[in-house]
Design a protein around this motif. Sequence first.
Motif, short mmCIF file in Angstrom:
data_model
loop_
_atom_site.label_atom_id
_atom_site.label_comp_id
_atom_site.label_asym_id
_atom_site.label_seq_id
_atom_site.Cartn_x
_atom_site.Cartn_y
_atom_site.Cartn_z
N ASN A 152 73.50 25.93 42.67
CA ASN A 152 73.20 24.86 41.71
C ASN A 152 72.65 25.36 40.38
OD1 ASN A 152 73.45 22.05 43.23
ND2 ASN A 152 72.60 23.54 44.67
N ALA A 153 72.56 26.68 40.20
CA ALA A 153 72.01 27.21 38.95
C ALA A 153 72.79 26.71 37.73
CB ALA A 153 72.01 28.73 38.98
N ILE A 154 74.11 26.71 37.83
CA ILE A 154 74.93 26.28 36.69
C ILE A 154 74.86 24.77 36.52
CG2 ILE A 154 77.28 26.13 35.77
CD1 ILE A 154 77.84 28.83 37.11
N SER A 155 74.99 24.02 37.62
CA SER A 155 74.95 22.56 37.51
C SER A 155 73.58 22.07 37.05
CB SER A 155 75.33 21.91 38.85
OG SER A 155 74.41 22.27 39.87
N ASN A 156 72.51 22.74 37.48
CA ASN A 156 71.17 22.38 36.99
C ASN A 156 71.11 22.48 35.48
OD1 ASN A 156 70.28 21.97 39.61
ND2 ASN A 156 69.21 23.94 39.76
N PHE A 157 71.69 23.55 34.96
CA PHE A 157 71.67 23.79 33.51
C PHE A 157 72.56 22.80 32.78
CE2 PHE A 157 73.58 26.42 29.96
CZ PHE A 157 72.51 26.24 29.09
N VAL A 158 73.78 22.66 33.25
CA VAL A 158 74.74 21.78 32.58
C VAL A 158 74.28 20.32 32.61
CG1 VAL A 158 77.10 20.88 32.66
CG2 VAL A 158 76.68 23.32 33.03
N ASN A 159 73.64 19.92 33.71
CA ASN A 159 73.21 18.53 33.86
C ASN A 159 71.79 18.29 33.35
OD1 ASN A 159 75.65 17.77 35.13
ND2 ASN A 159 74.91 18.53 37.09
N PHE A 160 71.17 19.30 32.76
CA PHE A 160 69.83 19.13 32.20
C PHE A 160 69.91 18.12 31.06
CE2 PHE A 160 66.19 21.10 29.65
CZ PHE A 160 65.20 20.55 30.46
N ALA A 161 69.31 16.94 31.26
CA ALA A 161 69.52 15.80 30.37
C ALA A 161 69.30 16.10 28.89
CB ALA A 161 68.64 14.63 30.81
#
Length: 532
Positions: free
Chosen positions: A89-98
């Motif tokens: 989830n490292a990438i999705s956490n970053f990309v989805n960081f509001a």
Amino acid sequence: MEKDQVLKKKNLFQKCLDGIEIVGNKLPHPVALFSIFCLAIMIISAVAAASGLSVEGELINRTTNKLELQTITAVSLLSREGIIYMLENAISNFVNFAPLGMVLVGMLGIGTAEGSGYISALLKKTVAITPAQLVTPMVVFLGVMSNIASDAGYVVLVPLGALIFMSFGRHPLAGLAAGFAGVSGGFSANLIVGTIDPMLAGLSTEAARMIDPTYTVTATSNMFFMIASTFLITLLGWFITDKIVEPRLGAVKGGSTLSKDDDDLRNLSDKEKKALKITNFTILIILIAIVGIVLMPNSVLRNTAIEAEKGFVNSIIDHSPLMNGFVPIMAMIFFVAAIVYGRTSGQFKNHRDVCTEMGKAMSSMGGYIALAFIMAQFVQYFSYTNLGTILAIEGANLLGSMNMNSIVLMVVFVLFAGFINLFMGSASAKWAIMAPVFLPMFMKLGISPELTQVAYRIGDSTTNIISPLMSYFAMIVIFAQKHDKKAGIGTLISTMVPYTIIFLIGWIILLGIWMMLGLPLGPGAGLVYPLA
């Protein structure tokens, strides 16, 4: 000699702020600091999970949108599942960081407009028509009003506050602080209903129906109190900026980075006047067109799905395409303004100049992007481990066990909400956890859901500006460093602490007076829940 005299004049509070700044700025670079925070969460979560830390509470199931009794257990990031979570989830956490997308999209338009010279010309005009003594309240007031469009004020008004102050020959960090205080410290206040109102009201309604299945908290339930709060925050922000923050910043070594070229901000040439007039007229046409589209039947900018149920106004503010897409719309307006002004003034010769300026606008955000990656991981780690939820529920249980009258209870609840806000940044996420716990509890004591919601909003707003975990905090640090390269987390926190303390005291006093006078919080929204 003069420096010694300045130091002698500092009172204990100012010395404490200096101490906060010194200690804060000696902390590691924000990227390294949040990396340490991530490591700390890993260790704490492992210890908490190993010890079987858990708590029971009534929470809203986000899947079914219903209240359920749930057992919340601490989850370890150092377990097999936790390690897999961090890797996958490292990438999705970053990309989805509001804040990331909002900031970058917003700066794409604003940065291009700044490079075209439009922002500078607009500021010159602002300087020309605004009395110097009203600059501070104007910035704070516009910051408060910006929450109509949710978080857009962070991207637009905070950096503009610094530029506006600089235009008047004042300390840019004082302008940044005034804008930040209005946008974030006064987040819940407004003269009209904003995007946060229906969001919180919906959660409050679900929680209130645990006691009364027919109860409804409306989006306007806090309107009267928040209108009064708007003027309170504006006046307090004005006083704090001019009497506390700016005098202290003036004494900080290397605090102001005003250059000789900044004096030109006061001069508007004939060519700039013509370009500014044409650009502003263009923006006016765009705004009229947007209003026209909003008013059209089945408008693409309204939430027509809820219009029949909640009415025309709610269809505009309640999760509408207009509100959800406000930042892209704003960026588009600034981008059009950049092209029109740049071409009219001669700054842009062709499309290549525009594209080059867009690239420059993005290149200035490199530091923020690096920091956003680490912050995104930390925020999601805190959520995944359930540590924030456990802290909120345990605190609620402790508060519920205290025997206090309604005014004292609300004051303690404000302070509790402000404390929890230091660890959980999202207003809606915290309220989704706290509303099912506190609303039924306080309703049984004769306190209306609307009053509990108001108290929560006060605590949630006032500590935003000193919490490094607030999503936009890192971005504000980056903005500050544009005007003072030595600025760090300590600089920002020490600058904003006076706002937090005085906003908190002033807002609590207003709430106490409101309760003593028995005034309604909004249309049909009283202070008392009638006990059977």
